[in-house]
Design an enzyme around this catalytic site. Structure first.
Site, mmCIF file in Angstrom:
data_model
loop_
_atom_site.group_PDB
_atom_site.id
_atom_site.type_symbol
_atom_site.label_atom_id
_atom_site.label_comp_id
_atom_site.label_asym_id
_atom_site.label_seq_id
_atom_site.Cartn_x
_atom_site.Cartn_y
_atom_site.Cartn_z
ATOM 1 N N GLN A 113 0.740 -1.235 0.151
ATOM 2 C CA GLN A 113 0.117 -0.051 0.095
ATOM 3 C C GLN A 113 0.751 1.213 0.012
ATOM 4 O O GLN A 113 0.605 2.211 -0.702
ATOM 5 C CB GLN A 113 -0.955 0.176 1.254
ATOM 6 C CG GLN A 113 -1.993 0.847 1.031
ATOM 7 C CD GLN A 113 -3.435 0.272 0.446
ATOM 8 O OE1 GLN A 113 -3.606 -1.035 0.435
ATOM 9 N NE2 GLN A 113 -3.944 0.992 -0.644
ATOM 10 N N LYS A 128 -2.620 -0.810 6.745
ATOM 11 C CA LYS A 128 -3.696 -1.909 6.252
ATOM 12 C C LYS A 128 -4.201 -2.594 7.520
ATOM 13 O O LYS A 128 -3.428 -2.538 8.653
ATOM 14 C CB LYS A 128 -3.111 -3.331 5.405
ATOM 15 C CG LYS A 128 -4.126 -3.987 4.690
ATOM 16 C CD LYS A 128 -4.272 -3.176 3.352
ATOM 17 C CE LYS A 128 -5.408 -3.858 2.644
ATOM 18 N NZ LYS A 128 -5.446 -3.373 1.191
ATOM 19 N N ASP A 168 -11.705 -3.891 2.158
ATOM 20 C CA ASP A 168 -10.833 -4.708 1.273
ATOM 21 C C ASP A 168 -11.757 -5.840 1.327
ATOM 22 O O ASP A 168 -13.170 -5.811 1.421
ATOM 23 C CB ASP A 168 -9.599 -4.836 2.040
ATOM 24 C CG ASP A 168 -8.350 -5.607 0.771
ATOM 25 O OD1 ASP A 168 -7.909 -5.024 0.272
ATOM 26 O OD2 ASP A 168 -8.228 -6.848 1.212
ATOM 27 N N ASN A 243 -16.397 -7.264 -5.300
ATOM 28 C CA ASN A 243 -16.459 -5.691 -5.845
ATOM 29 C C ASN A 243 -15.524 -5.698 -7.016
ATOM 30 O O ASN A 243 -15.808 -4.917 -8.008
ATOM 31 C CB ASN A 243 -16.382 -5.001 -4.589
ATOM 32 C CG ASN A 243 -16.013 -3.442 -5.145
ATOM 33 O OD1 ASN A 243 -14.891 -3.009 -5.328
ATOM 34 N ND2 ASN A 243 -17.226 -2.655 -5.093
ATOM 35 N N SER A 380 -10.326 6.706 -3.169
ATOM 36 C CA SER A 380 -10.685 6.948 -1.539
ATOM 37 C C SER A 380 -9.947 8.325 -1.213
ATOM 38 O O SER A 380 -10.465 8.933 -0.302
ATOM 39 C CB SER A 380 -9.942 5.793 -0.868
ATOM 40 O OG SER A 380 -10.849 4.743 -0.692
HETATM 41 N N1 GLU Z 1 -7.966 -2.311 0.034
HETATM 42 C C1 GLU Z 1 -7.974 -1.193 -1.385
HETATM 43 C C2 GLU Z 1 -6.603 -1.540 -1.728
HETATM 44 O O1 GLU Z 1 -6.212 -2.578 -1.382
HETATM 45 C C3 GLU Z 1 -8.618 -0.042 -0.865
HETATM 46 C C4 GLU Z 1 -7.664 0.745 0.211
HETATM 47 C C5 GLU Z 1 -8.624 2.344 0.415
HETATM 48 O O2 GLU Z 1 -9.233 2.814 -0.397
HETATM 49 O O3 GLU Z 1 -8.028 2.814 1.313
HETATM 50 O O4 GLU Z 1 -6.047 -0.735 -2.102
#
Ligand code: GLU
Length: 448
Positions: A113, A128, A168, A243, A380
């Protein structure tokens, strides 16, 4: 292969400290391979200990989540939030509720991330979290009680300027709603502390579609730039039915392709007429059922037991949208033998190192997750902007911004790949481009 002395030394240290975290080691190894030409060109990163710091989370939070099920029995799960790196913005990243969640899984996701969020061009650090809670088969009331218990502890560690979680796997609109409500109740504060919120309480239009749509925008742009090609007339193999898979299928179809598969952990659907996304959404989102039911409702489609079988279907483009390590070397070889020449990742780390080696050997256009699936966290970031402005953009405005971000990610990845001597390599380019911004911020901010 790791050859650079600095990179080798730091990797050996990670192996020694975190040898019991296979997913985390896998993610670090892949990134480190790409970063070798970067640290060779920038000796200041070694001097500032950037890699040593990058692999060590700023904070690991691990907590007990006790809740009561519908029978009145007390259940105990494990909760995590790993705040990995805040060099370029507040911590940002999703929450995953799945029985396979461990510290290693959350660490690999948090590490990825950092670079993914950097690639979006928006100011977001990497984090995360999640739990080994399994929402499958639980009632709405149980999910709500779990979310409230989870947030009761998490609320001490997050905030709109500190750490902004999102969804997620198994954390969607329903869960974000319960989590948001509990945060508001505990803190008596109405803020954009979570993203992926409902449209009535600060959510962004196009956030639901963002990861799947973004994946297709990225793939389309990479196809255009590298091959002067498009989705038009292509057969697409998609895994997963959540999703990401659902909206990737919808966008691929809008772009002129035919999507012939979707799957869940039990098996996959083959629909030679093209997957009907409305049926998938009804089964998975509304009824929370199994994908098997698709074959009972759509004439001409087939259900096959075993989710790995999806990689034996003939096609041109594969978009893995289920989970980590879902494509191993053998499955990758099957894909190549069946004519697939493009693999872009909607899930996080769906390809094993052996699978990636097969793509590289066979000239597959490979779009790595941290670039290809960055559309979710990008929107986001746009949701955070809208919350700060206290206004909301239209679907078209937000979708256009998403598309432009995904195209910029392709351009920036290719520019970095070229700069470091690996022209056309989207994986090396994504790792390098994402890293350099974070590394420079870390150097500038001193030893933290
Ligand atoms: N879980 C998503 C990712 O793997 C989105 C994370 C978010 O929107 O903060 O990037």
């Amino acid at each position: 292969m790791l050859t650079d002395e600095y990179v080798k030394r730091v990797y050996a240290q990670v192996e020694k400290r975190d040898g019991d975290q296979p997913e985390f080691l896998q993610a670090v190894q892949e990134v480190f391979e790409s970063l070798q030409p970067v640290v060779e060109k920038h000796p200041e990163y070694e001097k500032a200990g950037v890699l040593e710091r990058l692999v060590e989370p700023e904070r690991v939070i691990k907590f007990r989540v006790a809740w009561t099920d519908d029978e009145g029995k007390v259940q105990v799960n494990r909760g995590y939030r790993i705040q990995f790196n805040s060099a370029i913005g507040p911590y940002k990243g999703g929450l995953r509720f799945h029985p396979t969640v461990t510290e290693s899984v959350i660490k690999f996701l948090g590490f990825e991330q950092i670079l993914k969020n950097s690639l979006t061009t928006l100011p977001m650090g990497g984090a995360k979290g999640g739990s080994d809670f399994n929402p499958k088969g639980k009632s709405d009331a149980e999910v709500m009680r779990f979310c409230q218990a989870f947030m009761t502890e998490l609320s001490r560690h997050i905030g709109q300027f500190t750490d902004v979680p999102a969804g997620d796997i198994n954390v969607g609109g329903r869960e974000i709603g319960y989590l948001f409500g509990q945060y508001k109740r505990i803190r008596d504060e109405y803020s954009g502390v979570l993203t992926g919120k409902g449209l009535e309480f600060g959510g962004s239009l196009a956030r639901t579609e963002a990861t799947g749509y973004g994946l297709c925008y990225y793939t389309a742009e990479a196809l255009r730039v590298l091959r002067n090609d498009s989705f038009e007339g292509k057969t697409v193999i998609i895994s997963g039915s959540g999703n990401v898979a659902t909206y990737a299928a919808q966008k691929a179809e809008q772009l002129g392709a035919k999507v012939v598969t979707v799957s869940d952990s039990n098996g996959y659907i083959y629909d030679p007429n093209g997957i009907n996304v409305d049926v998938v959404k009804q089964i998975k989102e509304v009824e929370r059922g199994r994908i098997k039911e698709y074959a009972e409702r759509v004439p001409g489609s087939e259900y096959h037991e075993g989710s790995k079988g999806v990689w034996s279907v003939k096609g041109d483009i594969a978009l893995p949208c289920a989970t980590q390590n879902e494509i191993d070397g053998e499955s990758a070889q099957q894909l190549v033998d069946n004519g697939v020449t493009v693999v872009c990742e909607g899930a996080n780390m769906p390809s094993t190192p052996e699978a990636i080696a097969v793509y590289q050997k066979n000239g597959v256009l490979y779009g790595p997750a941290k670039a290809a699936n960055a559309g979710g966290v990008a929107v986001s970031g746009l949701e955070m902007s809208q919350n700060s402005y206290r206004l909301s953009w239209t679907f078209e405005e937000t979708d256009a911004k998403l598309k432009s971000i995904m195209e910029t990610i392709v351009a920036n990845s290719l520019a970095a790949a070229k700069e470091y001597g690996h022209e056309g390599d989207l994986m090396l380019g994504a790792n390098a481009a994402g890293f350099v911004k974070v590394a420079n911020a870390m150097v500038a901010q001193g030893v933290l």
